[in-house]
Scaffold this motif. Structure first.
Motif, PDB file in Angstrom:
ATOM      1  N   SER A 137      37.963  29.267  40.606  1.00  0.00           N
ATOM      2  CA  SER A 137      39.084  29.881  40.162  1.00  0.00           C
ATOM      3  C   SER A 137      40.088  28.828  40.091  1.00  0.00           C
ATOM      4  CB  SER A 137      39.725  31.085  41.183  1.00  0.00           C
ATOM      5  OG  SER A 137      40.855  31.415  40.616  1.00  0.00           O
ATOM      6  N   ASP A 142      44.811  33.052  44.563  1.00  0.00           N
ATOM      7  CA  ASP A 142      44.912  34.507  43.664  1.00  0.00           C
ATOM      8  C   ASP A 142      43.515  34.231  43.209  1.00  0.00           C
ATOM      9  OD1 ASP A 142      45.477  36.851  42.865  1.00  0.00           O
ATOM     10  OD2 ASP A 142      46.737  35.959  41.300  1.00  0.00           O
ATOM     11  N   TYR A 143      42.267  34.305  43.778  1.00  0.00           N
ATOM     12  CA  TYR A 143      41.050  33.959  43.151  1.00  0.00           C
ATOM     13  C   TYR A 143      40.699  35.327  42.477  1.00  0.00           C
ATOM     14  CZ  TYR A 143      39.070  35.754  47.553  1.00  0.00           C
ATOM     15  OH  TYR A 143      38.943  36.346  48.661  1.00  0.00           O
ATOM     16  N   ASN A 144      41.092  36.430  43.024  1.00  0.00           N
ATOM     17  CA  ASN A 144      40.473  37.676  42.429  1.00  0.00           C
ATOM     18  C   ASN A 144      41.262  38.111  41.222  1.00  0.00           C
ATOM     19  OD1 ASN A 144      38.899  38.632  44.488  1.00  0.00           O
ATOM     20  ND2 ASN A 144      40.344  39.274  45.813  1.00  0.00           N
ATOM     21  N   GLN A 145      42.133  37.236  40.467  1.00  0.00           N
ATOM     22  CA  GLN A 145      42.594  37.294  39.231  1.00  0.00           C
ATOM     23  C   GLN A 145      41.830  36.438  38.336  1.00  0.00           C
ATOM     24  OE1 GLN A 145      44.766  39.485  38.299  1.00  0.00           O
ATOM     25  NE2 GLN A 145      45.082  40.081  40.406  1.00  0.00           N
ATOM     26  N   GLN A 259      31.691  43.719  46.395  1.00  0.00           N
ATOM     27  CA  GLN A 259      32.331  42.631  46.904  1.00  0.00           C
ATOM     28  C   GLN A 259      32.715  41.717  45.487  1.00  0.00           C
ATOM     29  OE1 GLN A 259      30.210  40.783  50.658  1.00  0.00           O
ATOM     30  NE2 GLN A 259      28.720  41.521  49.222  1.00  0.00           N
ATOM     31  N   PRO A 261      34.766  40.629  42.232  1.00  0.00           N
ATOM     32  CA  PRO A 261      36.143  40.793  41.978  1.00  0.00           C
ATOM     33  C   PRO A 261      36.147  41.546  40.602  1.00  0.00           C
ATOM     34  CG  PRO A 261      35.195  38.551  41.308  1.00  0.00           C
ATOM     35  CD  PRO A 261      34.202  39.323  42.171  1.00  0.00           C
ATOM     36  N   TYR A 286      35.802  36.021  35.182  1.00  0.00           N
ATOM     37  CA  TYR A 286      35.150  35.361  36.503  1.00  0.00           C
ATOM     38  C   TYR A 286      34.119  34.609  36.226  1.00  0.00           C
ATOM     39  CZ  TYR A 286      38.341  39.163  38.046  1.00  0.00           C
ATOM     40  OH  TYR A 286      39.348  39.889  38.165  1.00  0.00           O
ATOM     41  N   ILE A 323      32.533  34.352  47.708  1.00  0.00           N
ATOM     42  CA  ILE A 323      33.013  35.738  46.971  1.00  0.00           C
ATOM     43  C   ILE A 323      33.530  36.574  47.940  1.00  0.00           C
ATOM     44  CG2 ILE A 323      32.074  37.767  45.776  1.00  0.00           C
ATOM     45  CD1 ILE A 323      30.035  35.888  44.285  1.00  0.00           C
TER      46      ILE A 323
END
Length: 501
Positions: A137, A142-145, A259, A261, A286, A323
């Motif tokens: 990322s 904000d790695y889930n974006q 898990q 994203p 991702y 993750i």
């Protein structure tokens, strides 16, 4: 000469008496059968007479006498036999207690086997994302974006990597799904074909049917499979429509895939060319990277700083993060809860069993071993009930794996084990060390005003005649805990008419 009707009724009366005699205890059966037969002879003589003239009124009276034998037989059966001891019902049998605990355990275990949430939790524990897989990322905060473009993934895929041995990518879009029922909206991930092999997650039900190569393959998430298809194990090969495209279900992702994203409901597996054609170069998604041995050796931090080349050969700074944390699993949560319960037990109750002896008549070594085994069996059954019941309570409202359900399992297991162990200790204190039955008939002994001059408390007795239990109402320096007073043979006359069974 007797009439045929008179003979038939006589045989019927004899059959009634023989049937009634079967209800009499075996030791008295023959004696009462002869008694009733003799009385029947006299009743016939008095009702019919010597000439044996047939009369319906006389036969009704004789039959009524035979039916009265049944009430006599039932009365005899309810009475104790001569020379036997009258049974005394002593509550709290050790065998009954273990039987009830085992029944509760069996019920909780059967329920846990039927809950889909428990199966999903076991599946998530068994199929976890392999170590060494990173989510790349732009920022670790904000790695889930989605922050990596499809064009950058294509560029990295065609160039040699020093620290990564394999790359995978998907981008998520909101699309309508029509599976023959009401149309719903799914988060559909258009992913590279190697996504699940890179993550180390197997595809469930993948080999149940021959795939149609003309249709794109889609992998359902575990929660979507349960909610939209009711957990149908024969879902492989079914065709559904995603947006304007018809796809074929090729399997189900394990519960551990929660898990990932973007919370995808389904993954459409596509080739690199399809991803490049369907997703514009500016579409972000991702990117997953599997570290090589060199990468694992040099990138051992939880958050890894990565310097990479962009499409225009300029350097960009990226971050690599795991993750998600590994799934603890039901057994690990149970072991931790059990440890906490045993640690907290001395804080909520006294662990002493109060085995102060006030008599030389002690239980034998066999009886002491039986008592220890009974106490251990109660603890083991309660611990097993805590495991199964906590799963039932935590996962009763979910069909998939949930971190919240894991926390609830920890809480329920700790509570059930703690108070269950507390009950087991309190129950053991009230058990006769000889026969392992609960003592009863509590009686107050002494006066509260004379606590320091004489004994004051509660006295309970074992109905088998083995011991008395003395529990002080106010612990003192000379009488702080309960005491057992074992009874010798001089007390047997009080229990001569009773026995324990």
């Amino acid at each position: 000469m007797k009439q045929p009707s008179d003979v038939a009724i006589s045989l019927f009366d004899d059959a009634l008496l023989r049937t009634a005699s079967l209800l009499v205890p075996s030791l008295l059966r023959e004696e009462w059968r002869r008694e009733w037969s003799a009385e029947l002879w006299h009743v016939r003589r008095s009702c019919i007479g010597i000439d044996e003239t047939f009369s319906w009124e006389s036969q009704r009276e004789i039959t009524g006498f035979c039916l009265g034998a049944f009430s006599d037989a039932l009365f005899l059966r309810s009475q104790p036999q001569k020379g036997s001891r009258a049974p005394v019902h002593v509550h709290g049998s050790a065998a009954h207690t273990l039987l009830w605990l085992f029944a509760v355990l069996a019920l909780c275990f059967a329920i846990s086997r039927l809950l889909p949430g428990v199966a999903a939790e076991n599946e998530a524990t068994r199929h976890q994302i392999r170590p060494g897989v990173l989510l790349v990322s732009e920022t670790a905060a904000d790695y889930n974006q989605p922050s990596i473009s499809a064009a950058l993934f294509q560029n990295w895929r065609t160039t040699r990597q020093r620290y990564f041995q394999e790359l995978a990518f998907y981008c998520v879009s909101r699309e309508s799904a029509d599976a023959g029922r009401v149309s719903t909206q799914w988060n559909v991930a258009h992913s590279s074909e190697n996504l699940f092999s890179l993550l180390g997650l197997p595809i469930i039900f993948a080999n149940q049917a021959d795939a149609d190569s003309s249709l794109p393959s889609v992998i359902l998430s575990h929660d979507t499979w349960m909610s939209s298809f009711a957990g149908d194990p024969h879902i492989n090969g079914h065709a559904i429509r995603l947006g304007k495209v018809k796809v074929q279900i090729a399997g189900v992702a394990p519960a551990g895939a929660w898990q990932l994203p973007g919370a995808p409901d389904a993954w459409v597996l596509e080739s690199d060319a399809q991803i490049a054609s369907l997703a514009p170069s500016r579409t972000n998604g991702y990117l997953f990277a599997h570290l090589s041995q060199r990468g694992q050796a040099e990138m051992s931090e939880p958050v890894i700083s990565i310097t990479a080349s962009n499409q225009d050969h300029t350097e960009i700074d990226l971050m690599g993060v795991p993750i998600a944390d590994p799934v603890e699993g039901a057994w690990n949560m149970y072991a931790f809860a059990l440890f906490l319960a045993l640690l907290a037990l001395p804080a909520v109750t006294s662990v002493s069993l109060g085995d102060t002896h006030v008599s030389s008549h002690r239980p034998s070594a066999k009886q002491r071993i039986s008592r220890i085994l009974f106490f251990t069996a109660k603890f083991l059954l309660i611990a097993a009930i805590g495991f199964c019941a906590s799963l039932d309570l935590a996962y009763s409202g979910t069909v998939g794996y949930s971190p919240l359900a894991e926390c609830l399992q920890l809480l329920w297991c700790f509570t059930i084990c703690l108070f269950g162990f507390r009950w087991a200790v309190a129950d053991q204190r009230k058990r006769c060390p000889v026969c392992l039955r609960r003592v009863s008939n509590p009686a107050t002994v002494g006066l509260a005003s004379r606590t320091f001059l004489g004994w004051n408390g509660t006295e309970m007795i074992c109905m088998g005649g083995h011991a008395l239990l003395h529990v002080p109402s106010l612990p003192t320096s000379w009488f702080s805990g309960q005491r057992w007073l074992y009874l010798d043979s001089s007390w047997d006359f009080l229990f001569a008419d009773s026995y324990v069974y």
